[in-house]
Design a protein around this motif. Structure first.
Motif, PDB file in Angstrom:
ATOM      1  N   ALA A   1       0.834  -1.208   0.000  1.00  0.00           N
ATOM      2  CA  ALA A   1       0.000   0.000   0.000  1.00  0.00           C
ATOM      3  C   ALA A   1       0.866   1.254   0.000  1.00  0.00           C
ATOM      4  O   ALA A   1       0.581   2.228  -0.718  1.00  0.00           O
ATOM      5  N   ALA A   2       1.936   1.235   0.787  1.00  0.00           N
ATOM      6  CA  ALA A   2       2.843   2.384   0.842  1.00  0.00           C
ATOM      7  C   ALA A   2       3.595   2.539  -0.482  1.00  0.00           C
ATOM      8  O   ALA A   2       3.810   3.661  -0.954  1.00  0.00           O
ATOM      9  N   LEU A   3       3.978   1.419  -1.096  1.00  0.00           N
ATOM     10  CA  LEU A   3       4.652   1.463  -2.395  1.00  0.00           C
ATOM     11  C   LEU A   3       3.726   2.051  -3.456  1.00  0.00           C
ATOM     12  O   LEU A   3       4.140   2.905  -4.237  1.00  0.00           O
ATOM     13  N   LEU A   4       2.475   1.614  -3.461  1.00  0.00           N
ATOM     14  CA  LEU A   4       1.511   2.138  -4.421  1.00  0.00           C
ATOM     15  C   LEU A   4       1.329   3.640  -4.247  1.00  0.00           C
ATOM     16  O   LEU A   4       1.294   4.390  -5.224  1.00  0.00           O
ATOM     17  N   GLU A   5       1.252   4.098  -3.003  1.00  0.00           N
ATOM     18  CA  GLU A   5       1.104   5.533  -2.741  1.00  0.00           C
ATOM     19  C   GLU A   5       2.311   6.314  -3.255  1.00  0.00           C
ATOM     20  O   GLU A   5       2.161   7.351  -3.913  1.00  0.00           O
ATOM     21  N   GLU A   6       3.511   5.819  -2.986  1.00  0.00           N
ATOM     22  CA  GLU A   6       4.727   6.485  -3.478  1.00  0.00           C
ATOM     23  C   GLU A   6       4.767   6.521  -5.004  1.00  0.00           C
ATOM     24  O   GLU A   6       5.118   7.533  -5.605  1.00  0.00           O
ATOM     25  N   CYS A   7       4.400   5.401  -5.628  1.00  0.00           N
ATOM     26  CA  CYS A   7       4.395   5.336  -7.097  1.00  0.00           C
ATOM     27  C   CYS A   7       3.359   6.282  -7.686  1.00  0.00           C
ATOM     28  O   CYS A   7       3.620   6.945  -8.694  1.00  0.00           O
ATOM     29  N   ASP A   8       2.190   6.343  -7.058  1.00  0.00           N
ATOM     30  CA  ASP A   8       1.145   7.258  -7.533  1.00  0.00           C
ATOM     31  C   ASP A   8       1.614   8.706  -7.455  1.00  0.00           C
ATOM     32  O   ASP A   8       1.444   9.472  -8.409  1.00  0.00           O
ATOM     33  N   LEU A   9       2.209   9.080  -6.338  1.00  0.00           N
ATOM     34  CA  LEU A   9       2.702  10.452  -6.178  1.00  0.00           C
ATOM     35  C   LEU A   9       3.796  10.769  -7.191  1.00  0.00           C
ATOM     36  O   LEU A   9       3.804  11.846  -7.797  1.00  0.00           O
ATOM     37  N   LEU A  10       4.704   9.831  -7.384  1.00  0.00           N
ATOM     38  CA  LEU A  10       5.783  10.026  -8.358  1.00  0.00           C
ATOM     39  C   LEU A  10       5.216  10.154  -9.769  1.00  0.00           C
ATOM     40  O   LEU A  10       5.619  11.035 -10.531  1.00  0.00           O
TER      41      LEU A  10
END
Length: 81
Positions: free
Chosen positions: A30-39
């Motif tokens: 979930a944290a990886l997805l959030e970081e990828c979305d922001l990037l």
């Protein structure tokens, strides 16, 4: 200035700056997805043309450096698609 023989582009430098964070987040999807979305949102707003083929050798070198105890030639081969 070149990175691993590739011409450095703004998007590449930006991605390299957060790459270690992305690697750290792989254990928390979930944290990886959030970081990828922001990037992705940030890069989409700032850059018109992104050639990710140029990033591949840089990414592999970064993974070798960030994961020295676990990275192997098997991982390297898996990324050769």
């Amino acid at each position: 200035m070149g990175i691993m023989g590739e011409e450095a582009e703004g998007w590449m430098q930006e991605l390299l700056e957060v790459f270690s964070v992305l690697v750290d987040r792989t254990s928390k999807p979930a944290a990886l997805l959030e970081e990828c979305d922001l990037l992705a949102i940030n890069m989409n707003n700032r850059y018109q043309n992104i050639n990710f083929d140029k990033f591949k050798p840089v990414m592999l070198a970064a993974l070798r450096s960030l994961l020295p105890k676990t990275w192997s030639t098997t991982h390297e081969t898996a990324w050769e698609w």
